[in-house]
Design an enzyme around this catalytic site. Structure first.
Site, PDB file in Angstrom:
ATOM      1  N   LYS A 119     -16.218  -7.098   4.449  1.00  0.00           N
ATOM      2  CA  LYS A 119     -15.230  -8.094   4.893  1.00  0.00           C
ATOM      3  C   LYS A 119     -15.235  -8.087   6.412  1.00  0.00           C
ATOM      4  O   LYS A 119     -15.553  -7.085   7.041  1.00  0.00           O
ATOM      5  CB  LYS A 119     -13.826  -7.694   4.447  1.00  0.00           C
ATOM      6  CG  LYS A 119     -13.563  -7.765   2.969  1.00  0.00           C
ATOM      7  CD  LYS A 119     -12.093  -7.430   2.728  1.00  0.00           C
ATOM      8  CE  LYS A 119     -11.779  -7.226   1.263  1.00  0.00           C
ATOM      9  NZ  LYS A 119     -10.427  -6.705   1.048  1.00  0.00           N
TER      10      LYS A 119
ATOM     11  N   ARG B 271      -1.801  -5.735  -8.544  1.00  0.00           N
ATOM     12  CA  ARG B 271      -0.664  -6.602  -8.244  1.00  0.00           C
ATOM     13  C   ARG B 271      -0.432  -7.642  -9.319  1.00  0.00           C
ATOM     14  O   ARG B 271       0.665  -7.847  -9.783  1.00  0.00           O
ATOM     15  CB  ARG B 271      -0.903  -7.326  -6.910  1.00  0.00           C
ATOM     16  CG  ARG B 271      -0.681  -6.454  -5.732  1.00  0.00           C
ATOM     17  CD  ARG B 271      -1.258  -7.050  -4.502  1.00  0.00           C
ATOM     18  NE  ARG B 271      -2.712  -7.049  -4.577  1.00  0.00           N
ATOM     19  CZ  ARG B 271      -3.506  -7.279  -3.570  1.00  0.00           C
ATOM     20  NH1 ARG B 271      -3.004  -7.585  -2.398  1.00  0.00           N
ATOM     21  NH2 ARG B 271      -4.808  -7.224  -3.716  1.00  0.00           N
TER      22      ARG B 271
ATOM     23  N   HIS C 296       0.847  -1.206   0.000  1.00  0.00           N
ATOM     24  CA  HIS C 296       0.000   0.000   0.000  1.00  0.00           C
ATOM     25  C   HIS C 296       0.878   1.250   0.000  1.00  0.00           C
ATOM     26  O   HIS C 296       0.605   2.212  -0.725  1.00  0.00           O
ATOM     27  CB  HIS C 296      -0.891   0.051   1.256  1.00  0.00           C
ATOM     28  CG  HIS C 296      -1.938  -1.020   1.328  1.00  0.00           C
ATOM     29  ND1 HIS C 296      -2.076  -1.850   2.410  1.00  0.00           N
ATOM     30  CD2 HIS C 296      -2.922  -1.378   0.458  1.00  0.00           C
ATOM     31  CE1 HIS C 296      -3.097  -2.675   2.209  1.00  0.00           C
ATOM     32  NE2 HIS C 296      -3.628  -2.417   1.028  1.00  0.00           N
TER      33      HIS C 296
ATOM     34  N   SER D 273      -2.840  -7.806   2.631  1.00  0.00           N
ATOM     35  CA  SER D 273      -3.138  -7.720   4.063  1.00  0.00           C
ATOM     36  C   SER D 273      -3.534  -9.101   4.590  1.00  0.00           C
ATOM     37  O   SER D 273      -3.188  -9.458   5.714  1.00  0.00           O
ATOM     38  CB  SER D 273      -4.276  -6.737   4.316  1.00  0.00           C
ATOM     39  OG  SER D 273      -3.911  -5.454   3.888  1.00  0.00           O
TER      40      SER D 273
HETATM   41  P1  ADP Z   1      -9.844  -3.538  -0.818  1.00  0.00           P
HETATM   42  O1  ADP Z   1     -10.645  -4.328   0.165  1.00  0.00           O
HETATM   43  O2  ADP Z   1     -10.524  -2.299  -1.290  1.00  0.00           O
HETATM   44  O3  ADP Z   1      -9.250  -4.344  -1.941  1.00  0.00           O
HETATM   45  P2  ADP Z   1      -7.178  -3.418   0.262  1.00  0.00           P
HETATM   46  O4  ADP Z   1      -6.703  -2.689   1.474  1.00  0.00           O
HETATM   47  O5  ADP Z   1      -7.012  -4.893   0.256  1.00  0.00           O
HETATM   48  O6  ADP Z   1      -8.668  -2.968   0.082  1.00  0.00           O
HETATM   49  O7  ADP Z   1      -6.464  -2.815  -1.008  1.00  0.00           O
HETATM   50  C1  ADP Z   1      -6.601  -1.491  -1.374  1.00  0.00           C
HETATM   51  C2  ADP Z   1      -5.961  -1.270  -2.709  1.00  0.00           C
HETATM   52  O8  ADP Z   1      -4.566  -1.503  -2.609  1.00  0.00           O
HETATM   53  C3  ADP Z   1      -6.448  -2.217  -3.808  1.00  0.00           C
HETATM   54  O9  ADP Z   1      -6.437  -1.510  -5.021  1.00  0.00           O
HETATM   55  C4  ADP Z   1      -5.400  -3.305  -3.833  1.00  0.00           C
HETATM   56  O10 ADP Z   1      -5.322  -3.907  -5.103  1.00  0.00           O
HETATM   57  C5  ADP Z   1      -4.169  -2.494  -3.524  1.00  0.00           C
HETATM   58  N1  ADP Z   1      -3.117  -3.297  -2.924  1.00  0.00           N
HETATM   59  C6  ADP Z   1      -3.187  -4.106  -1.854  1.00  0.00           C
HETATM   60  N2  ADP Z   1      -1.997  -4.690  -1.606  1.00  0.00           N
HETATM   61  C7  ADP Z   1      -1.150  -4.228  -2.553  1.00  0.00           C
HETATM   62  C8  ADP Z   1       0.225  -4.465  -2.882  1.00  0.00           C
HETATM   63  N3  ADP Z   1       0.954  -5.351  -2.204  1.00  0.00           N
HETATM   64  N4  ADP Z   1       0.734  -3.811  -3.914  1.00  0.00           N
HETATM   65  C9  ADP Z   1      -0.024  -2.961  -4.631  1.00  0.00           C
HETATM   66  N5  ADP Z   1      -1.307  -2.698  -4.417  1.00  0.00           N
HETATM   67  C10 ADP Z   1      -1.878  -3.314  -3.389  1.00  0.00           C
END
Ligand code: ADP
Length: 162
Positions: free
Chosen positions: A41, A91, A17, A129
């Protein structure tokens, strides 16, 4: 000045992130990380806890971005916030389908809101995450993947530390 929103669950914030936030800050003057209040979630951390971790991360790394909580429809929030761009991280191919659907649906809901995808550094492309939580729950080290204070919070949540 272009204001952009980077929405997500951030349960918890990871180095992946952070990589996306830093990239967005290089392109835009005004970046806001929007922590989703209710995500559908089952989150480990409350929205307040997730927000505090994001804010602490931005402060410690001297990243010039803001953070806030949002609830309701994302496009409504983007509008109210006077932004026009949503940033999302991409990703792998596995992200594509769900992101593609969401971006097009958001466009249907509001033609003027654009979704922009940024790719993280390759070493973060396998990071999520949920995998961090799986490791931390089993008392594994997540030091290389999250800020130190987040690692501490995970250890507290899973009862490995007071
Ligand atoms: P959501 O539930 O909205 O997917 P996340 O916190 O899991 O929330 O992810 C938020 C954003 O960050 C999404 O666009 C996700 O694809 C991106 N993201 C999560 N982990 C990574 C990572 N390791 N590298 C790049 N982008 C990421």
């Amino acid at each position: 000045m272009k204001r952009v929103i980077y929405p997500g669950t951030f349960d918890p914030i990871t180095n992946g992130h952070i990589d996306i936030i830093q990239r967005a800050c290089r392109i835009f003057d005004d970046v806001t990380v929007a922590v989703a209040e209710s995500t559908g979630k089952n989150t480990l951390f409350t929205s307040q806890e997730r927000l505090v971790m994001v804010k602490k991360t931005l402060k410690q790394l001297h990243i010039n971005a803001k953070a806030t909580i949002f609830d309701g429809l994302l496009v409504d929030f983007v509008r109210k916030y006077n932004a026009t761009v949503i940033v999302r991280g991409l990703r792998a191919v596995s992200d594509f389908e769900v992101e593609f659907q969401m971006a097009l649906m958001n466009r249907k809901l509001d033609e003027e809101v654009e979704t922009l995808f940024l790719m993280p550094k390759d070493t973060y492309s396998y990071l999520s995450s949920s995998i961090i939580k799986q490791i931390a729950r089993l008392n594994g080290s997540v030091k290389a993947f999250v800020p130190k204070h987040v690692e501490r919070e995970l250890r507290v949540k899973y009862g490995f530390r007071k």
